[in-house]
Design a protein around this motif. Sequence first.
Motif, PDB file in Angstrom:
ATOM      1  N   ARG A  38      -1.432   4.669   0.643  1.00  8.75           N
ATOM      2  CA  ARG A  38      -0.520   5.343   1.572  1.00  8.75           C
ATOM      3  C   ARG A  38      -1.295   6.011   2.704  1.00  8.75           C
ATOM      4  O   ARG A  38      -0.903   5.921   3.873  1.00  8.75           O
ATOM      5  CB  ARG A  38       0.317   6.374   0.813  1.00  8.75           C
ATOM      6  N   ALA A  39      -2.394   6.683   2.372  1.00 11.96           N
ATOM      7  CA  ALA A  39      -3.180   7.395   3.390  1.00 11.96           C
ATOM      8  C   ALA A  39      -3.823   6.443   4.390  1.00 11.96           C
ATOM      9  O   ALA A  39      -4.086   6.827   5.525  1.00 11.96           O
ATOM     10  CB  ALA A  39      -4.262   8.230   2.712  1.00 11.96           C
ATOM     11  N   ASN A  40      -4.051   5.208   3.980  1.00  4.97           N
ATOM     12  CA  ASN A  40      -4.705   4.238   4.856  1.00  4.97           C
ATOM     13  C   ASN A  40      -3.749   3.174   5.382  1.00  4.97           C
ATOM     14  O   ASN A  40      -4.170   2.121   5.845  1.00  4.97           O
ATOM     15  CB  ASN A  40      -5.876   3.581   4.111  1.00  4.97           C
ATOM     16  N   SER A  41      -2.452   3.453   5.319  1.00  7.41           N
ATOM     17  CA  SER A  41      -1.390   2.603   5.880  1.00  7.41           C
ATOM     18  C   SER A  41      -1.397   1.182   5.328  1.00  7.41           C
ATOM     19  O   SER A  41      -1.180   0.215   6.064  1.00  7.41           O
ATOM     20  CB  SER A  41      -1.498   2.570   7.406  1.00  7.41           C
ATOM     21  N   VAL A  42      -1.630   1.033   4.036  1.00  7.62           N
ATOM     22  CA  VAL A  42      -1.525  -0.285   3.406  1.00  7.62           C
ATOM     23  C   VAL A  42      -0.049  -0.571   3.183  1.00  7.62           C
ATOM     24  O   VAL A  42       0.670   0.252   2.617  1.00  7.62           O
ATOM     25  CB  VAL A  42      -2.292  -0.313   2.057  1.00  7.62           C
ATOM     26  N   ARG A  43       0.396  -1.727   3.636  1.00  7.78           N
ATOM     27  CA  ARG A  43       1.796  -2.097   3.462  1.00  7.78           C
ATOM     28  C   ARG A  43       2.065  -2.391   1.987  1.00  7.78           C
ATOM     29  O   ARG A  43       1.242  -2.994   1.307  1.00  7.78           O
ATOM     30  CB  ARG A  43       2.129  -3.332   4.299  1.00  7.78           C
ATOM     31  N   THR A  44       3.235  -1.938   1.510  1.00 12.89           N
ATOM     32  CA  THR A  44       3.635  -2.204   0.133  1.00 12.89           C
ATOM     33  C   THR A  44       4.960  -2.937   0.143  1.00 12.89           C
ATOM     34  O   THR A  44       5.742  -2.822   1.079  1.00 12.89           O
ATOM     35  CB  THR A  44       3.784  -0.902  -0.674  1.00 12.89           C
ATOM     36  N   SER A  45       5.192  -3.683  -0.926  1.00 13.05           N
ATOM     37  CA  SER A  45       6.423  -4.432  -1.063  1.00 13.05           C
ATOM     38  C   SER A  45       7.378  -3.664  -1.959  1.00 13.05           C
ATOM     39  O   SER A  45       6.962  -3.084  -2.957  1.00 13.05           O
ATOM     40  CB  SER A  45       6.126  -5.800  -1.675  1.00 13.05           C
ATOM     41  N   GLY A  46       8.635  -3.695  -1.616  1.00 13.65           N
ATOM     42  CA  GLY A  46       9.652  -3.054  -2.440  1.00 13.65           C
ATOM     43  C   GLY A  46      10.072  -3.927  -3.612  1.00 13.65           C
ATOM     44  O   GLY A  46      10.740  -3.477  -4.518  1.00 13.65           O
ATOM     45  N   ALA A  47       9.627  -5.178  -3.623  1.00 14.49           N
ATOM     46  CA  ALA A  47       9.985  -6.085  -4.715  1.00 14.49           C
ATOM     47  C   ALA A  47       9.250  -5.672  -5.981  1.00 14.49           C
ATOM     48  O   ALA A  47       8.150  -5.135  -5.933  1.00 14.49           O
ATOM     49  CB  ALA A  47       9.598  -7.510  -4.324  1.00 14.49           C
ATOM     50  N   PRO A  48       9.849  -5.914  -7.146  1.00  9.97           N
ATOM     51  CA  PRO A  48       9.184  -5.545  -8.396  1.00  9.97           C
ATOM     52  C   PRO A  48       7.873  -6.314  -8.570  1.00  9.97           C
ATOM     53  O   PRO A  48       7.758  -7.464  -8.198  1.00  9.97           O
ATOM     54  CB  PRO A  48      10.188  -5.929  -9.479  1.00  9.97           C
ATOM     55  N   SER A  49       6.912  -5.647  -9.154  1.00  4.61           N
ATOM     56  CA  SER A  49       5.615  -6.252  -9.396  1.00  4.61           C
ATOM     57  C   SER A  49       5.744  -7.357 -10.444  1.00  4.61           C
ATOM     58  O   SER A  49       6.503  -7.216 -11.403  1.00  4.61           O
ATOM     59  CB  SER A  49       4.649  -5.179  -9.880  1.00  4.61           C
TER      60      SER A  49
END
Length: 140
Positions: A38-49
């Motif tokens: 989060r602090a380094n602006s890594v994009r995350t997916s809302g889809a389940p892992s």
Amino acid sequence: MGAADEQDLEDWEGWLTKAEVREIWPQIRPSSIRAVARANSVRTSGAPSPDLTREPTYHAADVRHVAARIARGEAEVAPWQRADSDSAREDATSGPPFRQPVSWAADNVPGLILLAIIVGLILWSLTAPDNHGTVTDFVR
């Protein structure tokens, strides 16, 4: 194919699980991966892992970019988030394991039932008529 789709193909296409990110970021404590991302602006997916851990998946290109920044010392990482810091070494060499207190939890129920049966049998044997008297005669 739109510009965003082409950009994804150029950015090492794909998403990584937390376990995969741990392999790429060995300097980061596992409990801090989400905060560092989060602090380094890594994009995350809302889809389940795909590993069913309910953890977000992380954009592969962003993770690799931050890995290079971590190696150069340019990434946003607090000292306590690093696995190679003094505080991480202190945590690894902490005292004896914590002992859980005895409780009325479900795993103790069979023992409690057995105890109740034993106490009940003792009381029943003291009050049975074949003991030639009652409990009060036995106590006297």
